[in-house]
Design a protein around this motif. Sequence first.
Motif, PDB file in Angstrom:
ATOM      1  N   ALA A  83       1.008  -1.041  -0.358  1.00  0.00           N
ATOM      2  CA  ALA A  83      -0.382   0.005  -0.181  1.00  0.00           C
ATOM      3  C   ALA A  83       0.948   1.578   0.106  1.00  0.00           C
ATOM      4  O   ALA A  83       0.783   1.915  -0.421  1.00  0.00           O
ATOM      5  N   SER A  84       1.479   0.984   0.665  1.00  0.00           N
ATOM      6  CA  SER A  84       2.962   2.561   0.630  1.00  0.00           C
ATOM      7  C   SER A  84       3.551   2.402  -0.965  1.00  0.00           C
ATOM      8  O   SER A  84       3.234   3.902  -1.141  1.00  0.00           O
ATOM      9  N   LYS A  85       3.203   1.680  -1.170  1.00  0.00           N
ATOM     10  CA  LYS A  85       4.534   1.862  -3.221  1.00  0.00           C
ATOM     11  C   LYS A  85       2.900   2.809  -3.664  1.00  0.00           C
ATOM     12  O   LYS A  85       3.289   3.284  -4.743  1.00  0.00           O
ATOM     13  N   LEU A  86       1.606   2.050  -3.324  1.00  0.00           N
ATOM     14  CA  LEU A  86       0.922   3.420  -4.240  1.00  0.00           C
ATOM     15  C   LEU A  86       0.321   4.346  -3.073  1.00  0.00           C
ATOM     16  O   LEU A  86       0.684   5.237  -4.632  1.00  0.00           O
ATOM     17  N   VAL A  87       1.057   4.597  -2.491  1.00  0.00           N
ATOM     18  CA  VAL A  87       0.924   5.952  -1.863  1.00  0.00           C
ATOM     19  C   VAL A  87       1.925   6.984  -2.166  1.00  0.00           C
ATOM     20  O   VAL A  87       1.725   7.819  -2.549  1.00  0.00           O
ATOM     21  N   ALA A  88       2.996   6.071  -2.570  1.00  0.00           N
ATOM     22  CA  ALA A  88       4.098   7.099  -2.758  1.00  0.00           C
ATOM     23  C   ALA A  88       4.468   7.598  -4.482  1.00  0.00           C
ATOM     24  O   ALA A  88       4.937   8.352  -4.899  1.00  0.00           O
ATOM     25  N   ALA A  89       3.891   6.345  -5.345  1.00  0.00           N
ATOM     26  CA  ALA A  89       3.589   6.854  -6.351  1.00  0.00           C
ATOM     27  C   ALA A  89       2.067   7.863  -6.896  1.00  0.00           C
ATOM     28  O   ALA A  89       2.520   8.510  -7.864  1.00  0.00           O
ATOM     29  N   ALA A  90       1.592   8.350  -5.538  1.00  0.00           N
ATOM     30  CA  ALA A  90       0.313   8.831  -6.076  1.00  0.00           C
ATOM     31  C   ALA A  90       0.619  10.217  -5.536  1.00  0.00           C
ATOM     32  O   ALA A  90       0.712  11.354  -6.012  1.00  0.00           O
ATOM     33  N   THR A  91       1.587  10.024  -4.619  1.00  0.00           N
ATOM     34  CA  THR A  91       1.917  12.022  -4.049  1.00  0.00           C
ATOM     35  C   THR A  91       3.209  11.645  -3.476  1.00  0.00           C
ATOM     36  O   THR A  91       3.589  10.705  -2.134  1.00  0.00           O
ATOM     37  N   GLN A  92       3.917  12.542  -3.276  1.00  0.00           N
ATOM     38  CA  GLN A  92       4.724  13.170  -2.105  1.00  0.00           C
ATOM     39  C   GLN A  92       4.775  13.997  -1.139  1.00  0.00           C
ATOM     40  O   GLN A  92       5.224  14.029  -0.247  1.00  0.00           O
ATOM     41  N   ARG A  93       3.767  14.221  -1.268  1.00  0.00           N
ATOM     42  CA  ARG A  93       2.941  14.752   0.214  1.00  0.00           C
ATOM     43  C   ARG A  93       2.306  14.286   1.281  1.00  0.00           C
ATOM     44  O   ARG A  93       2.034  14.550   2.236  1.00  0.00           O
ATOM     45  N   THR A  94       3.168  13.215   1.632  1.00  0.00           N
ATOM     46  CA  THR A  94       2.416  11.819   2.449  1.00  0.00           C
ATOM     47  C   THR A  94       3.965  11.054   3.152  1.00  0.00           C
ATOM     48  O   THR A  94       4.140  10.555   2.580  1.00  0.00           O
ATOM     49  N   HIS A  95       4.029  11.230   4.600  1.00  0.00           N
ATOM     50  CA  HIS A  95       4.618   9.787   5.121  1.00  0.00           C
ATOM     51  C   HIS A  95       4.648   9.017   5.075  1.00  0.00           C
ATOM     52  O   HIS A  95       3.487   8.771   5.591  1.00  0.00           O
TER      53      HIS A  95
END
Length: 80
Positions: free
Chosen positions: A17-29
């Motif tokens: 899931a982190s990979k999906l989040v990182a691909a979608a935005t750089q505004r989330t740790h």
Amino acid sequence: MQDGMGAFLDASPEGAASKLVAAATQRTHCVAVDKEPRLLIRPDACIAWVGEEDSMDGLEEALGCWFKPTRDDGSTVRSG
């Protein structure tokens, strides 16, 4: 969150899931955690998404709603 970034607490296997989040935005740790639920937390500390087990249903929609897509340089991608 004082830096204006959101947080994603990820208990998914191998950080999928982190990979999906990182691909979608750089505004989330993204932070790995040991236990469910997985949480997407907005910069104002409100929960934008909750996921349990292996489901990522609704995660992409929540990211699109609360964290506009960004380019590699951090600028926001504008649609239409």
